[in-house]
Design an enzyme around this catalytic site. Sequence first.
Site, short mmCIF file in Angstrom:
data_model
loop_
_atom_site.label_atom_id
_atom_site.label_comp_id
_atom_site.label_asym_id
_atom_site.label_seq_id
_atom_site.Cartn_x
_atom_site.Cartn_y
_atom_site.Cartn_z
N SER A 1 0.85 -1.16 0.09
CA SER A 1 0.00 0.03 0.02
C SER A 1 0.87 1.19 0.03
O SER A 1 2.05 1.03 0.46
CB SER A 1 -0.90 0.00 1.18
OG SER A 1 -1.72 1.28 1.53
N TYR B 1 -2.57 -0.77 10.21
CA TYR B 1 -2.51 -1.43 8.77
C TYR B 1 -1.15 -0.73 8.10
O TYR B 1 -0.60 -1.37 7.40
CB TYR B 1 -3.89 -0.85 7.92
CG TYR B 1 -3.88 -1.18 6.59
CD1 TYR B 1 -4.42 -2.40 6.25
CD2 TYR B 1 -3.59 -0.24 5.62
CE1 TYR B 1 -4.55 -2.73 4.89
CE2 TYR B 1 -3.78 -0.51 4.28
CZ TYR B 1 -3.85 -1.87 3.78
OH TYR B 1 -3.98 -2.16 2.59
#
Length: 246
Positions: free
Chosen positions: A153, A166
Amino acid sequence: MFDYSARPDLLNGRVILVTGAGRGIGAAAAKAYAAHGATVLLLGKTEANLTQVYDEIEAAGHPQPAVIPFNLETALPHQYDELAAMIETEFGHLDGLLHNASIIGPRTPLEQLSGENFMRVMHVNVNAMFMLTSTLLPLLKLSKDASVVFTSSSVGRKGRAYWGAYGVSKFATEGLMQTLADEVDTVAAVRANSINPGATRTSMRAQAYPGENPLNNPTPEEIMPVYLYLMGPDSTGINGQAFNAQ
């Protein structure tokens, strides 16, 4: 968008395991791999979702996939060993592993993030990914040309406020990819790379950005070129690199 056009038989004869294969990017990747000739092992925690993807692949006339219900949050070490033994018995080896499954957890300042939530996200996104990688690596080494693809990400490449566990888990994903890539470089026919999917029309994206218009983002199917490239022979020799899908 990543510029690549895969030939129809790109993955003929390959056995590829996809985690989180029941929906979103995982389902799109599984169907794309099957459409290009691969036997796809559909791993996920919701059997009904996996079965739907299975049915779509079979209805399209692609190689018969396999459904593997497996909960990365609760799986014990011996279950990973049993999974590897089953794959070896049924398929003999692995040619590809796409780490797609992950959870987002609370988007909150670190100061307000509970230890329980932090550890849950890290367990699913990092610990389980490590367990799968280390347990399945011997099967990947039996391939003449194996690829391990990690889903990263943008928040795992540059820290961003409020992305909590995350974001940290995606930094760990990049670290695991780089470590594996360096270890297999020149000593095994295995390569490891990461993909940042970018803003994509998925349920996880909607959870992270509830006010966003999802129609402004590409569908999972539209970001598949890089997934096909890294899983096929055209990327042989590409190792330890961080790619963007768009």
